[in-house]
Write a protein that holds these residues in place. Structure first.
Motif, PDB file in Angstrom:
ATOM      1  N   UNK A  11      -0.494  -0.740 -13.784  1.00  0.00           N
ATOM      2  CA  UNK A  11       0.456  -0.072 -14.676  1.00  0.00           C
ATOM      3  C   UNK A  11      -0.096   1.103 -15.457  1.00  0.00           C
ATOM      4  N   UNK A  12      -1.316   1.512 -15.139  1.00  0.00           N
ATOM      5  CA  UNK A  12      -1.878   2.667 -15.844  1.00  0.00           C
ATOM      6  C   UNK A  12      -1.455   3.963 -15.166  1.00  0.00           C
ATOM      7  N   UNK A  13      -1.392   5.006 -15.964  1.00  0.00           N
ATOM      8  CA  UNK A  13      -1.168   6.348 -15.436  1.00  0.00           C
ATOM      9  C   UNK A  13      -2.522   7.057 -15.427  1.00  0.00           C
ATOM     10  N   UNK A  14      -2.722   7.913 -14.440  1.00  0.00           N
ATOM     11  CA  UNK A  14      -4.018   8.578 -14.294  1.00  0.00           C
ATOM     12  C   UNK A  14      -3.829  10.059 -13.988  1.00  0.00           C
ATOM     13  N   UNK A  15      -4.862  10.827 -14.230  1.00  0.00           N
ATOM     14  CA  UNK A  15      -4.917  12.188 -13.681  1.00  0.00           C
ATOM     15  C   UNK A  15      -6.384  12.518 -13.428  1.00  0.00           C
ATOM     16  N   UNK A  16      -6.651  12.979 -12.234  1.00  0.00           N
ATOM     17  CA  UNK A  16      -8.002  13.424 -11.880  1.00  0.00           C
ATOM     18  C   UNK A  16      -8.118  14.876 -12.344  1.00  0.00           C
ATOM     19  N   UNK A  17      -9.168  15.179 -13.086  1.00  0.00           N
ATOM     20  CA  UNK A  17      -9.354  16.548 -13.570  1.00  0.00           C
ATOM     21  C   UNK A  17     -10.627  17.161 -12.985  1.00  0.00           C
ATOM     22  N   UNK A  18     -10.446  18.315 -12.371  1.00  0.00           N
ATOM     23  CA  UNK A  18     -11.603  19.086 -11.915  1.00  0.00           C
ATOM     24  C   UNK A  18     -11.848  20.280 -12.814  1.00  0.00           C
TER      25      UNK A  18
ATOM     26  N   UNK B  72      -6.367   1.538  -8.060  1.00  0.00           N
ATOM     27  CA  UNK B  72      -6.405   0.243  -8.767  1.00  0.00           C
ATOM     28  C   UNK B  72      -5.693   0.359 -10.118  1.00  0.00           C
ATOM     29  N   UNK B  73      -5.982   1.434 -10.835  1.00  0.00           N
ATOM     30  CA  UNK B  73      -5.363   1.641 -12.150  1.00  0.00           C
ATOM     31  C   UNK B  73      -3.837   1.642 -12.016  1.00  0.00           C
ATOM     32  N   UNK B  74      -3.351   2.249 -10.952  1.00  0.00           N
ATOM     33  CA  UNK B  74      -1.895   2.304 -10.743  1.00  0.00           C
ATOM     34  C   UNK B  74      -1.310   0.906 -10.557  1.00  0.00           C
ATOM     35  N   UNK B  75      -2.032   0.045  -9.861  1.00  0.00           N
ATOM     36  CA  UNK B  75      -1.509  -1.319  -9.626  1.00  0.00           C
ATOM     37  C   UNK B  75      -1.376  -2.107 -10.926  1.00  0.00           C
TER      38      UNK B  75
ATOM     39  N   UNK C 250       0.815  -1.215   0.000  1.00  0.00           N
ATOM     40  CA  UNK C 250       0.000   0.000   0.000  1.00  0.00           C
ATOM     41  C   UNK C 250       0.852   1.270   0.000  1.00  0.00           C
ATOM     42  N   UNK C 251       1.937   1.251   0.771  1.00  0.00           N
ATOM     43  CA  UNK C 251       2.784   2.447   0.830  1.00  0.00           C
ATOM     44  C   UNK C 251       3.430   2.740  -0.525  1.00  0.00           C
ATOM     45  N   UNK C 252       3.843   1.678  -1.202  1.00  0.00           N
ATOM     46  CA  UNK C 252       4.419   1.860  -2.548  1.00  0.00           C
ATOM     47  C   UNK C 252       3.350   2.391  -3.512  1.00  0.00           C
ATOM     48  N   UNK C 253       2.163   1.851  -3.363  1.00  0.00           N
ATOM     49  CA  UNK C 253       1.061   2.229  -4.261  1.00  0.00           C
ATOM     50  C   UNK C 253       0.735   3.711  -4.143  1.00  0.00           C
ATOM     51  N   UNK C 254       0.629   4.213  -2.905  1.00  0.00           N
ATOM     52  CA  UNK C 254       0.223   5.622  -2.774  1.00  0.00           C
ATOM     53  C   UNK C 254       1.338   6.577  -3.199  1.00  0.00           C
ATOM     54  N   UNK C 255       2.559   6.076  -3.233  1.00  0.00           N
ATOM     55  CA  UNK C 255       3.647   6.909  -3.795  1.00  0.00           C
ATOM     56  C   UNK C 255       3.644   6.829  -5.323  1.00  0.00           C
ATOM     57  N   UNK C 256       3.315   5.673  -5.844  1.00  0.00           N
ATOM     58  CA  UNK C 256       3.336   5.493  -7.307  1.00  0.00           C
ATOM     59  C   UNK C 256       2.152   6.201  -7.978  1.00  0.00           C
ATOM     60  N   UNK C 257       1.029   6.299  -7.283  1.00  0.00           N
ATOM     61  CA  UNK C 257      -0.130   7.006  -7.868  1.00  0.00           C
ATOM     62  C   UNK C 257       0.170   8.492  -7.903  1.00  0.00           C
ATOM     63  N   UNK C 258       0.235   9.026  -9.071  1.00  0.00           N
ATOM     64  CA  UNK C 258       0.479  10.457  -9.196  1.00  0.00           C
ATOM     65  C   UNK C 258      -0.298  10.965 -10.401  1.00  0.00           C
ATOM     66  N   UNK C 259      -0.420  12.266 -10.472  1.00  0.00           N
ATOM     67  CA  UNK C 259      -1.112  12.861 -11.608  1.00  0.00           C
ATOM     68  C   UNK C 259      -0.154  12.871 -12.786  1.00  0.00           C
ATOM     69  N   UNK C 260      -0.486  12.084 -13.797  1.00  0.00           N
ATOM     70  CA  UNK C 260       0.374  11.981 -14.973  1.00  0.00           C
ATOM     71  C   UNK C 260      -0.020  13.068 -15.968  1.00  0.00           C
ATOM     72  N   UNK C 261       0.950  13.856 -16.358  1.00  0.00           N
ATOM     73  CA  UNK C 261       0.664  14.933 -17.301  1.00  0.00           C
ATOM     74  C   UNK C 261       1.474  14.805 -18.585  1.00  0.00           C
ATOM     75  N   UNK C 262       1.867  13.566 -18.892  1.00  0.00           N
ATOM     76  CA  UNK C 262       2.520  13.296 -20.185  1.00  0.00           C
ATOM     77  C   UNK C 262       2.207  11.854 -20.594  1.00  0.00           C
TER      78      UNK C 262
END
Ligand code: FMN
Length: 177
Positions: free
Chosen positions: A123-130, A118-121, A5-17
């Motif tokens: 191998x997907x990159x994500x970005x939440x957009x408001x 989940x997406x991060x686990x 879990x600790x690795x996961x929350x560090x790996x989840x980031x807003x991908x902008x490329x």
């Protein structure tokens, strides 16, 4: 990809490329949505709807999330999940009125949190957009309800690094009484 879990929350980031060549597999979209489905919500009301946009529709969503020069990176992404707010049932409406709270945005935030983790686990990159043109997205997708968030799903460009997190100090966020 196994991550604790600790690795996961560090790996989840807003991908902008994003890598414009790579297409997100349907199974990975489904797995991410399944995680969102299992998120907690007030009264278990699950007041959200996910509109998955790929192909030509994704191209139009990418335009709809351009605001004030923000979110240009989204033009390279091939998959968006547009999250609209579901209507409250009787119980949810009554509970929210009595408590003078509207939990729907909270519930959407939690669902999107599960989805992006989940997406991060896998191998997907994500970005939440408001930041997006709500009316344009409603019109494009035929949505009558409020659009609250858009999640970008894709693959990070090859040279895209995992950034260290910039956050407030725990002391500034916490009190013990
Ligand atoms: C509700 C919400 C709206 C956001 N809107 C945008 C946005 O429109 N564009 C963008 O590039 N990032 C957006 N972000 C991403 C945040 O900027 C990001 O989560 C924050 O800076 C922390 O960085 P990290 O996600 O890489 O850990 C949004 C995040 C949240 C939770």
């Amino acid at each position: 990809m196994h991550m604790d879990f600790d690795e996961l929350i560090k790996a989840r980031q807003s991908c902008r490329k994003y890598d414009p060549e790579k297409v997100v597999a349907q199974a990975d979209i489904t797995a991410s949505l399944e995680a969102a489905r299992l998120a907690p919500s007030a009264n278990n009301a699950q007041p959200f709807h996910f509109t998955v946009c790929t192909g030509e529709t994704a191209k139009q969503v990418a335009v709809g999330v351009q605001t004030f020069g923000l979110n240009k990176f989204a033009l390279d992404a091939g998959c968006f999940i547009v999250v609209s707010e579901g209507r409250y049932g009787l119980l949810g409406a009554a509970g929210s009125k009595i408590k003078r709270q509207d939990y729907r945005s909270v519930d959407i935030g939690l669902a999107v949190s599960y989805l992006t983790l989940k997406a991060t686990t896998i191998g997907l990159a994500t970005c939440i957009l408001g930041g997006f043109d709500e009316k344009a997205l409603q019109k494009l997708l035929g949505l009558k309800d409020r659009v609250r968030l858009v999640v970008v799903l894709g693959y990070a460009a090859e040279d895209y690094p995992i950034r260290p997190k910039k956050r407030k100090a725990l002391d500034d966020l916490t009190d013990y009484r």
